[in-house]
Write a protein that holds these residues in place. Structure first.
Motif, PDB file in Angstrom:
ATOM      1  N   ASP A 103      12.460  -2.858  12.567  1.00  0.00           N
ATOM      2  CA  ASP A 103      11.496  -2.761  13.664  1.00  0.00           C
ATOM      3  C   ASP A 103      10.110  -2.951  13.064  1.00  0.00           C
ATOM      4  O   ASP A 103       9.971  -3.186  11.855  1.00  0.00           O
ATOM      5  N   GLU A 104       9.101  -2.881  13.900  1.00  0.00           N
ATOM      6  CA  GLU A 104       7.749  -3.133  13.394  1.00  0.00           C
ATOM      7  C   GLU A 104       7.390  -2.169  12.264  1.00  0.00           C
ATOM      8  O   GLU A 104       6.745  -2.552  11.293  1.00  0.00           O
ATOM      9  N   ARG A 105       7.835  -0.944  12.372  1.00  0.00           N
ATOM     10  CA  ARG A 105       7.517   0.071  11.358  1.00  0.00           C
ATOM     11  C   ARG A 105       8.163  -0.241  10.002  1.00  0.00           C
ATOM     12  O   ARG A 105       7.506  -0.136   8.965  1.00  0.00           O
ATOM     13  N   THR A 106       9.449  -0.600  10.004  1.00  0.00           N
ATOM     14  CA  THR A 106      10.119  -0.903   8.729  1.00  0.00           C
ATOM     15  C   THR A 106       9.533  -2.165   8.102  1.00  0.00           C
ATOM     16  O   THR A 106       9.369  -2.236   6.887  1.00  0.00           O
ATOM     17  N   VAL A 107       9.217  -3.149   8.937  1.00  0.00           N
ATOM     18  CA  VAL A 107       8.663  -4.403   8.421  1.00  0.00           C
ATOM     19  C   VAL A 107       7.242  -4.186   7.890  1.00  0.00           C
ATOM     20  O   VAL A 107       6.891  -4.690   6.817  1.00  0.00           O
ATOM     21  N   ARG A 108       6.438  -3.411   8.613  1.00  0.00           N
ATOM     22  CA  ARG A 108       5.080  -3.134   8.138  1.00  0.00           C
ATOM     23  C   ARG A 108       5.131  -2.435   6.778  1.00  0.00           C
ATOM     24  O   ARG A 108       4.389  -2.770   5.861  1.00  0.00           O
ATOM     25  N   ARG A 109       6.034  -1.472   6.632  1.00  0.00           N
ATOM     26  CA  ARG A 109       6.167  -0.763   5.347  1.00  0.00           C
ATOM     27  C   ARG A 109       6.583  -1.741   4.241  1.00  0.00           C
ATOM     28  O   ARG A 109       6.077  -1.665   3.117  1.00  0.00           O
ATOM     29  N   GLN A 110       7.497  -2.662   4.544  1.00  0.00           N
ATOM     30  CA  GLN A 110       7.926  -3.643   3.545  1.00  0.00           C
ATOM     31  C   GLN A 110       6.763  -4.539   3.124  1.00  0.00           C
ATOM     32  O   GLN A 110       6.593  -4.823   1.941  1.00  0.00           O
ATOM     33  N   ILE A 111       5.962  -4.968   4.084  1.00  0.00           N
ATOM     34  CA  ILE A 111       4.787  -5.791   3.751  1.00  0.00           C
ATOM     35  C   ILE A 111       3.832  -4.993   2.873  1.00  0.00           C
ATOM     36  O   ILE A 111       3.349  -5.489   1.850  1.00  0.00           O
ATOM     37  N   GLN A 112       3.561  -3.743   3.265  1.00  0.00           N
ATOM     38  CA  GLN A 112       2.652  -2.902   2.464  1.00  0.00           C
ATOM     39  C   GLN A 112       3.175  -2.741   1.039  1.00  0.00           C
ATOM     40  O   GLN A 112       2.402  -2.794   0.080  1.00  0.00           O
ATOM     41  N   GLU A 113       4.498  -2.545   0.905  1.00  0.00           N
ATOM     42  CA  GLU A 113       5.093  -2.398  -0.432  1.00  0.00           C
ATOM     43  C   GLU A 113       4.908  -3.670  -1.254  1.00  0.00           C
ATOM     44  O   GLU A 113       4.566  -3.595  -2.440  1.00  0.00           O
ATOM     45  N   MET A 114       5.151  -4.817  -0.644  1.00  0.00           N
ATOM     46  CA  MET A 114       4.994  -6.082  -1.376  1.00  0.00           C
ATOM     47  C   MET A 114       3.547  -6.289  -1.791  1.00  0.00           C
ATOM     48  O   MET A 114       3.271  -6.700  -2.925  1.00  0.00           O
ATOM     49  N   SER A 164      -3.381  -3.909  11.335  1.00  0.00           N
ATOM     50  CA  SER A 164      -2.494  -2.741  11.276  1.00  0.00           C
ATOM     51  C   SER A 164      -2.109  -2.400   9.833  1.00  0.00           C
ATOM     52  O   SER A 164      -1.465  -1.382   9.593  1.00  0.00           O
ATOM     53  N   LEU A 165      -2.502  -3.263   8.900  1.00  0.00           N
ATOM     54  CA  LEU A 165      -2.192  -3.030   7.487  1.00  0.00           C
ATOM     55  C   LEU A 165      -3.339  -2.294   6.803  1.00  0.00           C
ATOM     56  O   LEU A 165      -4.506  -2.508   7.112  1.00  0.00           O
ATOM     57  N   MET A 166      -2.980  -1.437   5.856  1.00  0.00           N
ATOM     58  CA  MET A 166      -3.988  -0.707   5.085  1.00  0.00           C
ATOM     59  C   MET A 166      -4.426  -1.535   3.892  1.00  0.00           C
ATOM     60  O   MET A 166      -3.688  -2.404   3.417  1.00  0.00           O
ATOM     61  N   SER A 167      -5.589  -1.216   3.390  1.00  0.00           N
ATOM     62  CA  SER A 167      -6.030  -1.836   2.139  1.00  0.00           C
ATOM     63  C   SER A 167      -5.128  -1.329   1.014  1.00  0.00           C
ATOM     64  O   SER A 167      -4.426  -0.318   1.171  1.00  0.00           O
ATOM     65  N   LEU A 168      -5.141  -2.007  -0.125  1.00  0.00           N
ATOM     66  CA  LEU A 168      -4.341  -1.551  -1.266  1.00  0.00           C
ATOM     67  C   LEU A 168      -4.706  -0.129  -1.655  1.00  0.00           C
ATOM     68  O   LEU A 168      -3.829   0.697  -1.944  1.00  0.00           O
ATOM     69  N   GLU A 169      -5.997   0.171  -1.634  1.00  0.00           N
ATOM     70  CA  GLU A 169      -6.456   1.513  -2.030  1.00  0.00           C
ATOM     71  C   GLU A 169      -5.964   2.573  -1.048  1.00  0.00           C
ATOM     72  O   GLU A 169      -5.473   3.626  -1.438  1.00  0.00           O
ATOM     73  N   ALA A 170      -6.104   2.303   0.248  1.00  0.00           N
ATOM     74  CA  ALA A 170      -5.683   3.268   1.259  1.00  0.00           C
ATOM     75  C   ALA A 170      -4.165   3.479   1.205  1.00  0.00           C
ATOM     76  O   ALA A 170      -3.686   4.616   1.291  1.00  0.00           O
ATOM     77  N   TYR A 171      -3.415   2.395   1.030  1.00  0.00           N
ATOM     78  CA  TYR A 171      -1.959   2.516   0.962  1.00  0.00           C
ATOM     79  C   TYR A 171      -1.530   3.296  -0.278  1.00  0.00           C
ATOM     80  O   TYR A 171      -0.618   4.134  -0.205  1.00  0.00           O
ATOM     81  N   ALA A 172      -2.182   3.051  -1.398  1.00  0.00           N
ATOM     82  CA  ALA A 172      -1.846   3.766  -2.633  1.00  0.00           C
ATOM     83  C   ALA A 172      -1.997   5.275  -2.449  1.00  0.00           C
ATOM     84  O   ALA A 172      -1.212   6.054  -2.998  1.00  0.00           O
ATOM     85  N   LYS A 173      -2.974   5.693  -1.652  1.00  0.00           N
ATOM     86  CA  LYS A 173      -3.209   7.129  -1.426  1.00  0.00           C
ATOM     87  C   LYS A 173      -2.114   7.783  -0.593  1.00  0.00           C
ATOM     88  O   LYS A 173      -1.812   8.957  -0.778  1.00  0.00           O
ATOM     89  N   VAL A 174      -1.506   7.041   0.342  1.00  0.00           N
ATOM     90  CA  VAL A 174      -0.502   7.639   1.234  1.00  0.00           C
ATOM     91  C   VAL A 174       0.927   7.188   0.921  1.00  0.00           C
ATOM     92  O   VAL A 174       1.871   7.667   1.555  1.00  0.00           O
ATOM     93  N   ARG A 175       1.077   6.330  -0.070  1.00  0.00           N
ATOM     94  CA  ARG A 175       2.394   5.743  -0.366  1.00  0.00           C
ATOM     95  C   ARG A 175       3.451   6.805  -0.637  1.00  0.00           C
ATOM     96  O   ARG A 175       4.531   6.775  -0.053  1.00  0.00           O
ATOM     97  N   GLN A 176       3.185   7.729  -1.512  1.00  0.00           N
ATOM     98  CA  GLN A 176       4.184   8.743  -1.863  1.00  0.00           C
ATOM     99  C   GLN A 176       4.364   9.790  -0.778  1.00  0.00           C
ATOM    100  O   GLN A 176       5.479  10.205  -0.494  1.00  0.00           O
TER     101      GLN A 176
END
Length: 193
Positions: A47-58, A8-20
């Protein structure tokens, strides 16, 4: 324990594209799930959404891309995801002035154990706090605590049926309570099964 699936996690590259572009939606979701209690305390229900976002940020900030590092982040944050019988939250004690913060954190030792939610007509449910490690000393409490509110079947059914719920604190130096707003409560009720 509930977990965040690795896929359910994006790659660093994919996350960088949608982060902002995804940031306003993430902020709005976090705001929906945050309840202010008095002037200096806020409780951010996870919730799962807030935690997933925190993991992606880290992962993004620390440039973690190896499987062991990714799994370590999942393992660190997954305990914050509610499991259907509880709410989990990050509690922040906020005093902008450093001197006032130091004084108040000394006065608020034990506050994390005096946090509660109270479904209408039912007994208070006190938080189980900081299960991962102790966050206070003899001199002061931490400005961040992790809380778990564990519900009975009766409480879950009442909340899911629309009962009002109060969030409160009965610490002698920070007595406060407030009703959880209906839109926030609707989101939190969705965490319960």
């Amino acid at each position: 324990m509930t977990t965040i699936p690795r896929d359910s996690l994006m790659s660093l590259e994919a996350y960088a594209k949608v982060r902002q572009t995804g940031k306003p939606e993430s902020i709005a979701h976090r705001r929906l799930r945050t309840v202010r209690l008095g002037e200096h305390l806020s409780v951010q229900f996870e919730d799962e959404r807030t935690v997933r976002r925190q993991i992606q940020e880290m992962l993004h900030i620390e440039k973690i891309f190896d499987e062991a590092g990714i799994q370590a982040e999942i393992d660190a944050y997954a305990p914050l995801v509610p499991d259907g019988g509880n709410w989990k939250a990050t509690m922040l004690i906020e005093y902008p002035d450093a001197h006032e913060r130091k004084r108040e954190l000394a006065r608020l030792i034990g506050i994390e154990d005096r946090m509660f939610v109270e479904p209408e007509g039912l007994q208070r449910v006190y938080a189980i706090a900081d299960e991962d490690l102790d966050r206070e000393t003899e001199e002061k409490t931490s400005s961040v605590h992790f809380l778990r509110f564990e519900f009975t079947r009766v409480a879950i059914e009442a909340i899911r049926a629309g009962a009002a719920v109060k969030l409160g604190c009965d610490h002698r130096n920070y007595p406060a309570h407030t009703g959880i707003p209906p839109e926030t409560l609707a989101s939190l009720a969705g965490d319960l099964r």
